[in-house]
Design a protein around this motif. Structure first.
Motif, PDB file in Angstrom:
ATOM      1  N   UNK A 151       0.600  -1.274   0.113  1.00 30.02           N
ATOM      2  CA  UNK A 151      -0.527   0.130   0.005  1.00 30.02           C
ATOM      3  C   UNK A 151       0.664   1.193   0.100  1.00 30.02           C
ATOM      4  N   UNK A 152       2.044   1.320   1.179  1.00 33.08           N
ATOM      5  CA  UNK A 152       2.676   2.242   0.981  1.00 33.08           C
ATOM      6  C   UNK A 152       3.697   2.812  -0.283  1.00 33.08           C
ATOM      7  N   UNK A 153       3.924   1.225  -0.555  1.00 38.68           N
ATOM      8  CA  UNK A 153       4.969   1.605  -2.099  1.00 38.68           C
ATOM      9  C   UNK A 153       3.920   2.430  -3.602  1.00 38.68           C
ATOM     10  N   UNK A 154       2.487   1.579  -3.624  1.00 40.57           N
ATOM     11  CA  UNK A 154       1.313   2.512  -3.860  1.00 40.57           C
ATOM     12  C   UNK A 154       1.743   4.347  -4.219  1.00 40.57           C
ATOM     13  N   UNK A 155       1.137   4.904  -2.931  1.00 42.15           N
ATOM     14  CA  UNK A 155       1.192   5.778  -3.136  1.00 42.15           C
ATOM     15  C   UNK A 155       2.240   6.447  -3.184  1.00 42.15           C
ATOM     16  N   UNK A 156       3.082   5.924  -2.838  1.00 39.14           N
ATOM     17  CA  UNK A 156       4.660   6.931  -3.174  1.00 39.14           C
ATOM     18  C   UNK A 156       4.816   6.808  -4.755  1.00 39.14           C
ATOM     19  N   UNK A 157       4.250   5.540  -5.387  1.00 36.72           N
ATOM     20  CA  UNK A 157       4.392   6.134  -6.747  1.00 36.72           C
ATOM     21  C   UNK A 157       4.118   7.028  -7.135  1.00 36.72           C
ATOM     22  N   UNK A 158       2.130   7.227  -6.567  1.00 36.35           N
ATOM     23  CA  UNK A 158       1.159   7.897  -7.602  1.00 36.35           C
ATOM     24  C   UNK A 158       1.523   9.125  -6.820  1.00 36.35           C
ATOM     25  N   UNK A 159       2.809   9.233  -6.139  1.00 35.10           N
ATOM     26  CA  UNK A 159       2.535  10.908  -5.656  1.00 35.10           C
ATOM     27  C   UNK A 159       4.472  11.494  -6.165  1.00 35.10           C
ATOM     28  N   UNK A 160       4.986  10.685  -5.880  1.00 33.31           N
ATOM     29  CA  UNK A 160       6.809  11.361  -7.340  1.00 33.31           C
ATOM     30  C   UNK A 160       6.467  10.795  -8.292  1.00 33.31           C
ATOM     31  N   UNK A 161       7.657  10.591  -8.875  1.00 29.36           N
ATOM     32  CA  UNK A 161       8.677  10.493 -10.495  1.00 29.36           C
ATOM     33  C   UNK A 161       9.458   9.925  -9.932  1.00 29.36           C
ATOM     34  N   UNK A 162       9.471   9.169  -8.772  1.00 30.21           N
ATOM     35  CA  UNK A 162      10.668   8.281  -8.129  1.00 30.21           C
ATOM     36  C   UNK A 162      10.403   6.641  -8.151  1.00 30.21           C
ATOM     37  N   UNK A 163      11.104   5.926  -8.843  1.00 28.26           N
ATOM     38  CA  UNK A 163      11.834   4.684  -8.495  1.00 28.26           C
ATOM     39  C   UNK A 163      11.124   3.889  -7.750  1.00 28.26           C
ATOM     40  N   UNK A 164      11.114   2.918  -6.796  1.00 26.20           N
ATOM     41  CA  UNK A 164      11.352   2.148  -5.947  1.00 26.20           C
ATOM     42  C   UNK A 164      12.318   0.810  -5.603  1.00 26.20           C
ATOM     43  N   UNK A 165      12.632   1.123  -4.689  1.00 25.49           N
ATOM     44  CA  UNK A 165      13.691  -0.478  -5.209  1.00 25.49           C
ATOM     45  C   UNK A 165      12.558  -1.121  -3.673  1.00 25.49           C
ATOM     46  N   UNK A 166      11.955  -2.254  -3.923  1.00 24.27           N
ATOM     47  CA  UNK A 166      10.766  -2.663  -2.284  1.00 24.27           C
ATOM     48  C   UNK A 166      12.257  -4.056  -2.344  1.00 24.27           C
ATOM     49  N   UNK A 186      10.400  15.226   0.511  1.00 21.82           N
ATOM     50  CA  UNK A 186      10.434  15.173   1.895  1.00 21.82           C
ATOM     51  C   UNK A 186       9.006  15.330   2.357  1.00 21.82           C
ATOM     52  N   UNK A 187       8.525  16.349   2.024  1.00 22.31           N
ATOM     53  CA  UNK A 187       7.401  17.110   3.094  1.00 22.31           C
ATOM     54  C   UNK A 187       6.266  16.746   2.045  1.00 22.31           C
ATOM     55  N   UNK A 188       6.150  16.165   0.785  1.00 21.12           N
ATOM     56  CA  UNK A 188       4.604  14.612   0.510  1.00 21.12           C
ATOM     57  C   UNK A 188       5.058  13.739   1.538  1.00 21.12           C
ATOM     58  N   UNK A 189       6.226  12.942   1.589  1.00 22.17           N
ATOM     59  CA  UNK A 189       6.359  11.689   1.701  1.00 22.17           C
ATOM     60  C   UNK A 189       5.976  12.156   3.607  1.00 22.17           C
ATOM     61  N   UNK A 190       5.918  12.575   4.365  1.00 22.85           N
ATOM     62  CA  UNK A 190       5.084  12.783   5.234  1.00 22.85           C
ATOM     63  C   UNK A 190       3.799  12.479   5.957  1.00 22.85           C
ATOM     64  N   UNK A 191       3.505  12.982   5.120  1.00 25.36           N
ATOM     65  CA  UNK A 191       1.835  13.118   5.811  1.00 25.36           C
ATOM     66  C   UNK A 191       1.649  11.404   5.018  1.00 25.36           C
ATOM     67  N   UNK A 192       2.168  11.035   3.806  1.00 22.93           N
ATOM     68  CA  UNK A 192       1.918   9.363   3.264  1.00 22.93           C
ATOM     69  C   UNK A 192       2.564   8.679   4.449  1.00 22.93           C
ATOM     70  N   UNK A 193       2.713   8.942   4.711  1.00 23.46           N
ATOM     71  CA  UNK A 193       3.790   7.994   6.473  1.00 23.46           C
ATOM     72  C   UNK A 193       2.766   7.546   7.004  1.00 23.46           C
ATOM     73  N   UNK A 194       3.128   9.082   7.000  1.00 23.32           N
ATOM     74  CA  UNK A 194       2.018   9.247   8.946  1.00 23.32           C
ATOM     75  C   UNK A 194       0.419   8.117   8.602  1.00 23.32           C
ATOM     76  N   UNK A 195      -0.170   9.314   7.186  1.00 23.43           N
ATOM     77  CA  UNK A 195      -1.429   8.467   7.686  1.00 23.43           C
ATOM     78  C   UNK A 195      -1.481   6.443   7.063  1.00 23.43           C
ATOM     79  N   UNK A 196      -0.671   5.775   6.161  1.00 20.38           N
ATOM     80  CA  UNK A 196      -1.053   4.637   5.533  1.00 20.38           C
ATOM     81  C   UNK A 196      -0.026   3.651   6.696  1.00 20.38           C
ATOM     82  N   UNK A 197       1.007   4.124   7.603  1.00 20.82           N
ATOM     83  CA  UNK A 197       2.304   2.864   8.958  1.00 20.82           C
ATOM     84  C   UNK A 197       2.467   4.437   9.355  1.00 20.82           C
TER      85      UNK A 197
END
Length: 272
Positions: free
Chosen positions: A202-217, A241-252
């Protein structure tokens, strides 16, 4: 609403630049860099106000910015330049202090802070700001340092038209301006982000939807708990980083997060 707030911030910061010029730099003939500095030279040497010169000299650079940075950015930049020019017409040129060194330092700090804020709100003050923003899309260098390098030509111009001590004051002013810009505009700073989470998909999908970055899992397991975890790793800019903080707080909110500054990033990394 967000658009209105952005324009309000640009409006206020542009007036602050006019204050820095007319109260600190121009009274001692301490210039600023790039196109604005050239406009100040022409303004001091001719009866035409510096504000008019700023508009005239910026016109061809705006054409470049329109092609490379987009219509909204250039629209905001034109708005900023116009507000700065108008403010310089109405703010009296007053010598706040007789010390040229103090004027250089405080003028540089005030101008740098205002320019940094303007750039953070998707605008610029025209001139070499636009040229530098175009160049950093290809070169991964601090914006303030690049602006300082490009603007240094004004030091030599001012030295020929005025005195060398004023040229050195100019160098000091634009150097301080560049430092302050980099303290405010931090897009060039890259951060390594590592997240250890039990909600990896779930966190991976949210980050991919809000960033233009690839993610290694990476599959992981807690040494103490024995619980299976997902380790997400990516490189972001400080702005993101300002975009990521609220996503992390909401999901996990229980996720383990490590953020560290990256000295250098090579390979396929989008820099704009």
């Amino acid at each position: 609403m967000q658009r209105g707030i952005r324009l309000l911030v640009i409006f206020i910061a542009s007036i602050v630049i006019g204050v820095a010029f007319n109260l600190f730099l121009l009274p001692h003939e301490v210039l600023t860099g790039g196109v604005t500095g050239l406009a100040m030279v022409f303004g001091l040497m001719t009866p035409v106000n510096t504000g008019y010169w700023i508009v005239l000299l910026n016109a061809p650079i705006f054409v470049l910015g329109w092609m490379k940075l987009g219509r909204e950015f250039i629209g905001n930049s034109i708005f900023s330049v116009l507000i700065t020019s108008i403010s310089m017409l109405y703010i009296p040129i007053i010598q706040v202090t007789e010390d040229a060194l103090l004027s250089s330092v405080f003028g540089g700090v005030i101008a740098g802070a205002a320019i940094g804020v303007i750039i953070r709100f998707y605008s610029s003050t025209g001139g070499f700001d636009i040229v530098s923003l175009v160049l950093i899309k290809k070169w991964d260098v601090p914006l303030g340092g690049l602006i300082f390098a490009l603007n240094s030509v004004v030091v030599f111009i001012s030295a020929f038209f005025f005195a060398w001590d004023l040229a050195l004051y100019t160098m000091l002013s634009i150097y301080i301006t560049g430092i302050v810009i980099d303290r405010v505009h931090t897009r060039h700073v890259k951060l390594s982000l590592m997240v250890v989470t039990s909600k990896g998909d779930k966190l991976k999908q949210e980050l991919l939807a809000n960033l233009v970055r690839g993610i290694t899992v990476i599959d992981g397991r807690g040494a103490y708990s024995g619980e299976d975890k997902k380790v997400l790793y990516t490189v972001i800019t400080r702005y993101e980083l300002a975009i990521i903080r609220p996503i992390l707080k909401e999901i996990d909110p229980q996720a383990f997060v490590s953020v560290s500054e990256s000295m250098e990033v090579m390979g396929n990394f989008r820099r704009d």
